[in-house]
Design a protein around this motif. Sequence first.
Motif, PDB file in Angstrom:
ATOM      1  N   GLN A   1      -8.310  32.037 -15.011  1.00 43.80           N
ATOM      2  CA  GLN A   1      -9.054  32.838 -13.853  1.00 43.80           C
ATOM      3  C   GLN A   1      -9.608  32.037 -12.731  1.00 43.80           C
ATOM      4  O   GLN A   1      -9.399  32.243 -11.923  1.00 43.80           O
ATOM      5  CB  GLN A   1      -9.700  33.903 -14.522  1.00 43.80           C
ATOM      6  CG  GLN A   1      -9.122  34.902 -15.290  1.00 43.80           C
ATOM      7  CD  GLN A   1      -9.980  35.926 -15.780  1.00 43.80           C
ATOM      8  OE1 GLN A   1     -11.231  35.700 -15.768  1.00 43.80           O
ATOM      9  NE2 GLN A   1      -9.466  36.762 -16.546  1.00 43.80           N
ATOM     10  N   VAL A   2     -10.525  31.088 -13.167  1.00 46.81           N
ATOM     11  CA  VAL A   2     -11.169  30.130 -11.990  1.00 46.81           C
ATOM     12  C   VAL A   2     -10.209  29.238 -11.486  1.00 46.81           C
ATOM     13  O   VAL A   2     -10.082  29.210 -10.239  1.00 46.81           O
ATOM     14  CB  VAL A   2     -12.294  29.238 -12.976  1.00 46.81           C
ATOM     15  CG1 VAL A   2     -12.903  28.187 -11.872  1.00 46.81           C
ATOM     16  CG2 VAL A   2     -13.297  30.058 -13.426  1.00 46.81           C
ATOM     17  N   GLU A   3      -9.046  28.892 -12.074  1.00 47.32           N
ATOM     18  CA  GLU A   3      -8.053  28.095 -11.649  1.00 47.32           C
ATOM     19  C   GLU A   3      -6.932  28.894 -10.664  1.00 47.32           C
ATOM     20  O   GLU A   3      -6.734  28.486  -9.494  1.00 47.32           O
ATOM     21  CB  GLU A   3      -7.010  27.547 -12.449  1.00 47.32           C
ATOM     22  CG  GLU A   3      -7.575  26.079 -13.033  1.00 47.32           C
ATOM     23  CD  GLU A   3      -7.855  24.893 -12.012  1.00 47.32           C
ATOM     24  OE1 GLU A   3      -6.883  24.737 -11.146  1.00 47.32           O
ATOM     25  OE2 GLU A   3      -8.921  24.446 -11.972  1.00 47.32           O
ATOM     26  N   GLN A   4      -6.716  30.011 -10.877  1.00 51.49           N
ATOM     27  CA  GLN A   4      -5.946  30.925 -10.073  1.00 51.49           C
ATOM     28  C   GLN A   4      -6.910  31.511  -9.076  1.00 51.49           C
ATOM     29  O   GLN A   4      -6.247  31.412  -7.926  1.00 51.49           O
ATOM     30  CB  GLN A   4      -5.648  32.347 -11.088  1.00 51.49           C
ATOM     31  CG  GLN A   4      -4.715  31.946 -11.974  1.00 51.49           C
ATOM     32  CD  GLN A   4      -4.341  33.554 -12.860  1.00 51.49           C
ATOM     33  OE1 GLN A   4      -5.147  34.118 -12.717  1.00 51.49           O
ATOM     34  NE2 GLN A   4      -3.258  33.270 -13.672  1.00 51.49           N
ATOM     35  N   GLN A   5      -8.032  31.526  -9.126  1.00 57.23           N
ATOM     36  CA  GLN A   5      -9.044  31.782  -7.855  1.00 57.23           C
ATOM     37  C   GLN A   5      -8.952  30.764  -6.837  1.00 57.23           C
ATOM     38  O   GLN A   5      -9.003  31.002  -5.695  1.00 57.23           O
ATOM     39  CB  GLN A   5     -10.271  32.311  -8.387  1.00 57.23           C
ATOM     40  CG  GLN A   5     -10.424  33.745  -8.926  1.00 57.23           C
ATOM     41  CD  GLN A   5     -11.833  33.758  -9.497  1.00 57.23           C
ATOM     42  OE1 GLN A   5     -12.608  33.064  -9.545  1.00 57.23           O
ATOM     43  NE2 GLN A   5     -12.241  35.268  -9.730  1.00 57.23           N
ATOM     44  N   ARG A   6      -9.105  29.598  -7.444  1.00 51.73           N
ATOM     45  CA  ARG A   6      -9.106  28.351  -6.656  1.00 51.73           C
ATOM     46  C   ARG A   6      -7.879  28.134  -5.970  1.00 51.73           C
ATOM     47  O   ARG A   6      -7.849  27.866  -4.813  1.00 51.73           O
ATOM     48  CB  ARG A   6      -9.296  27.223  -7.342  1.00 51.73           C
ATOM     49  CG  ARG A   6     -10.758  26.834  -7.672  1.00 51.73           C
ATOM     50  CD  ARG A   6     -10.957  25.525  -8.439  1.00 51.73           C
ATOM     51  NE  ARG A   6     -12.467  25.383  -8.864  1.00 51.73           N
ATOM     52  CZ  ARG A   6     -12.834  24.584  -9.727  1.00 51.73           C
ATOM     53  NH1 ARG A   6     -12.014  23.864 -10.657  1.00 51.73           N
ATOM     54  NH2 ARG A   6     -13.844  24.615 -10.396  1.00 51.73           N
ATOM     55  N   THR A   7      -6.565  28.524  -6.552  1.00 48.45           N
ATOM     56  CA  THR A   7      -5.276  28.337  -6.311  1.00 48.45           C
ATOM     57  C   THR A   7      -5.224  29.339  -5.063  1.00 48.45           C
ATOM     58  O   THR A   7      -4.883  28.987  -3.928  1.00 48.45           O
ATOM     59  CB  THR A   7      -4.279  28.430  -7.293  1.00 48.45           C
ATOM     60  OG1 THR A   7      -4.438  27.417  -8.027  1.00 48.45           O
ATOM     61  CG2 THR A   7      -2.819  28.158  -6.461  1.00 48.45           C
ATOM     62  N   LEU A   8      -5.505  30.567  -5.207  1.00 52.37           N
ATOM     63  CA  LEU A   8      -5.532  31.565  -4.119  1.00 52.37           C
ATOM     64  C   LEU A   8      -6.206  31.283  -2.901  1.00 52.37           C
ATOM     65  O   LEU A   8      -5.800  31.313  -1.854  1.00 52.37           O
ATOM     66  CB  LEU A   8      -5.969  32.873  -4.724  1.00 52.37           C
ATOM     67  CG  LEU A   8      -5.889  34.045  -3.939  1.00 52.37           C
ATOM     68  CD1 LEU A   8      -4.405  34.419  -3.446  1.00 52.37           C
ATOM     69  CD2 LEU A   8      -6.352  35.339  -4.633  1.00 52.37           C
ATOM     70  N   LYS A   9      -7.497  30.776  -3.137  1.00 52.78           N
ATOM     71  CA  LYS A   9      -8.181  30.342  -2.088  1.00 52.78           C
ATOM     72  C   LYS A   9      -7.647  29.180  -1.223  1.00 52.78           C
ATOM     73  O   LYS A   9      -7.676  29.273   0.150  1.00 52.78           O
ATOM     74  CB  LYS A   9      -9.570  29.974  -2.540  1.00 52.78           C
ATOM     75  CG  LYS A   9     -10.700  31.185  -2.776  1.00 52.78           C
ATOM     76  CD  LYS A   9     -11.823  30.533  -3.166  1.00 52.78           C
ATOM     77  CE  LYS A   9     -12.579  31.643  -3.781  1.00 52.78           C
ATOM     78  NZ  LYS A   9     -14.093  31.434  -4.297  1.00 52.78           N
ATOM     79  N   ARG A  10      -7.102  28.265  -1.896  1.00 54.07           N
ATOM     80  CA  ARG A  10      -6.401  27.205  -1.383  1.00 54.07           C
ATOM     81  C   ARG A  10      -5.029  27.535  -0.557  1.00 54.07           C
ATOM     82  O   ARG A  10      -4.883  27.087   0.680  1.00 54.07           O
ATOM     83  CB  ARG A  10      -6.078  26.030  -2.253  1.00 54.07           C
ATOM     84  CG  ARG A  10      -5.595  24.681  -1.681  1.00 54.07           C
ATOM     85  CD  ARG A  10      -5.458  23.760  -2.502  1.00 54.07           C
ATOM     86  NE  ARG A  10      -6.264  23.610  -3.704  1.00 54.07           N
ATOM     87  CZ  ARG A  10      -6.106  23.432  -5.047  1.00 54.07           C
ATOM     88  NH1 ARG A  10      -4.727  23.433  -5.427  1.00 54.07           N
ATOM     89  NH2 ARG A  10      -7.193  23.279  -5.891  1.00 54.07           N
TER      90      ARG A  10
END
Length: 94
Positions: free
Chosen positions: A10-19
């Motif tokens: 979930q943290v990786e998904q949030q980072r990817t979405l922000k990027r």
Amino acid sequence: MHTPLQEFSQVEQQRTLKRVTFSSFLGNFIEWFDYASYSYLATVIAVAFFPDVDKAVATMYAFAVFAIAFLVRPIGAVFWGNMGDKKGRKWALS
């Protein structure tokens, strides 16, 4: 209850979405900044590139060149989209 692996995902998904969101914003901002700058400086561009013509006509020529950018865009999208599909988006953008 979440496992540590699910929380990491979930943290990786949030980072990817922000990027992705930031990259989309930045690309869109740069594109529209170019158009806004050209529009704002159209009178200066008209005098610089069409000095032998009446100022009103020169400004219309400058905006005609501006309009050509919108007309040619779909051709570029077809070409670079195809190249991006074949060779990858990173290659096409580079």
